[in-house]
Design an enzyme around this catalytic site. Structure first.
Site, PDB file in Angstrom:
ATOM      1  N   CYS A 127      13.638  25.149  -0.116  1.00  0.00           N
ATOM      2  CA  CYS A 127      14.534  24.658   0.613  1.00  0.00           C
ATOM      3  C   CYS A 127      14.919  23.396   0.158  1.00  0.00           C
ATOM      4  O   CYS A 127      14.355  22.221   0.344  1.00  0.00           O
ATOM      5  CB  CYS A 127      14.044  24.418   2.170  1.00  0.00           C
ATOM      6  SG  CYS A 127      15.212  23.468   3.117  1.00  0.00           S
ATOM      7  N   CYS A 167      15.262  20.412   2.746  1.00  0.00           N
ATOM      8  CA  CYS A 167      13.864  19.973   3.369  1.00  0.00           C
ATOM      9  C   CYS A 167      13.318  19.042   2.305  1.00  0.00           C
ATOM     10  O   CYS A 167      12.570  18.186   2.791  1.00  0.00           O
ATOM     11  CB  CYS A 167      13.113  21.231   3.597  1.00  0.00           C
ATOM     12  SG  CYS A 167      14.082  22.516   4.529  1.00  0.00           S
ATOM     13  N   ASP A 168      13.316  19.139   0.985  1.00  0.00           N
ATOM     14  CA  ASP A 168      12.529  18.737   0.254  1.00  0.00           C
ATOM     15  C   ASP A 168      13.072  17.940  -1.057  1.00  0.00           C
ATOM     16  O   ASP A 168      12.393  17.412  -1.764  1.00  0.00           O
ATOM     17  CB  ASP A 168      11.569  19.766  -0.343  1.00  0.00           C
ATOM     18  CG  ASP A 168      10.671  20.472   0.407  1.00  0.00           C
ATOM     19  OD1 ASP A 168      10.431  19.964   1.584  1.00  0.00           O
ATOM     20  OD2 ASP A 168      10.229  21.630   0.229  1.00  0.00           O
TER      21      ASP A 168
END
Ligand code: NAP
Length: 322
Positions: A134, A137-138
């Site tokens: 993701c 997300c990261d």
């Protein structure tokens, strides 16, 4: 006796949220059950430029948050819970939760899809230690670092463009010599100076001592193995449907996608499927929303047809089923 909803919607992504909106607007009592992140996969995508009307605020989190707000504004109930199974043996369907259960006259299953694993050596050991699925997300963890994205679909190419906002360099590794992603996205990526592509190559191994340090790549045409040093690996090799909980209850194809007709009806009366869980040719936010709307309208028709002479819950006590 506990409440009997008109419709229980499993999944709070675009399909489920749209089904909730349509059901609530039709004055049905609707509960949308989500165990993870509201907005589903779409909430983990930064750019939703192909969703009509989202050109000004096209991020996945903002579009899906507005979808949830809209469904709730019309009266859909949003519940955080984990669905563990079903009982479709009676006209009143049971949705089993990790704590308790929900009764409903109809069910719309819209649990979505999740990223597939690459299956390479070292992937699981280094998951969360430089291996991610993701970008939204990261990506931030890789600011001014170098990352590799694996895959050649819309997700791989789109998310690679997003990754360039943070990373110094993004290398896309694809197993063929052309992308399957939409041409407009590919064009945009190819114009980005931070992106380069390694074609015809697969990942043999992701290695690192507690954190990703590099990859062993195999050129599938020459068989040559090369070493590619990197700080992070983003795996975008497709998705699989989240249908384990409903397996055995409705008809599915060999890959676990639910077979439903154009009205979103599954093989069980009163049970509908919508969005990425369904056998279909185009899995996009807009087609998920369309499925959700169609499912809700048909759930309403089903309820009208099936329960018209019953006032629940008293009719059940009197044995007054039609
Ligand atoms: P996808 O379209 O299934 O693409 C998966 C990619 O990963 C393919 O390029 C495939 O290679 C590659 N791949 C699969 N297994 C692999 C393996 N073991 N090793 C190396 N490469 C592997 O998946 P996706 O990109 O996640 O998209 C999923 C669905 O969501 C699609 O329907 C897509 O259109 C949609 N989507 C749409 C948007 C958008 O419209 N903005 C954004 C994201 C996703 P091959 O090409 O050789 O098969």
């Amino acid at each position: 006796m506990s409440k009997i909803y008109d419709v229980a919607i499993v999944g709070g992504g675009p399909a489920g949220l749209t089904a909730g909106l349509y059901a609530a607007r039709a004055k049905m009592s609707a509960v949308i059950i989500e165990k993870g992140k509201w907005g589903g996969q779409a909430s983990t995508t930064e750019e939703l430029e192909n969703y009509p009307g989202s050109i000004e605020h096209p991020t996945g989190p903002s579009v899906t948050e507005r979808m949830k707000n809209q469904a709730e504004a019309f009266g859909a109930e949003c519940m955080k819970a984990e669905v563990t199974g079903f009982d479709f043996s009676d006209k009143i369907k049971i949705v089993k939760l990790s704590k308790g259960e929900i009764q409903a006259k109809s069910v719309i299953f819209a649990a979505g899809a999740q990223p597939m694993l690459l299956g390479a050596k070292g992937e699981l050991e280094l998951r969360g230690k430089g291996v991610s699925y993701c970008a939204t997300c990261d990506a931030d963890f890789f600011t001014e670092l170098e990352v590799v994205a694996i895959g050649g679909g819309d997700t791989a190419v789109e998310e690679s463009i997003y990754l360039t906002r943070f990373a110094e360099k993004v290398t896309i590794v694809h197993r063929r010599d052309e992308f399957r992603a939409a041409k407009s996205i590919v064009e945009k990526a190819m114009k980005n100076d931070k992106i380069n592509v390694i074609w015809n190559s697969v990942v043999e191994e992701i290695y690192g001592d507690g954190i990703v340090e590099g990859l062993k790549l195999k050129n599938i045409q020459t068989g040559e193995i090369t070493d590619l040093k990197t700080d992070g690996v983003f795996v975008f090799v497709g998705t699989k449907p989240i249908t384990e909980t409903i397996k055995g209850f409705v008809e599915m194809d060999a890959k676990g996608y639910i077979v439903a007709d154009e009205e979103m009806r599954t093989s069980v009366e009163g049970v509908f499927a919508a969005g990425d869980v369904r056998v279909k040719s185009l899995r996009q936010v807009i087609t998920a929303c369309a499925d959700g709307a169609v499912a809700a309208v048909n759930a309403e028709k089903y309820i009208e047809k099936t329960f018209e002479h019953i006032t629940l819950p008293d009719a059940k006590k009197e044995g007054g089923w039609i």
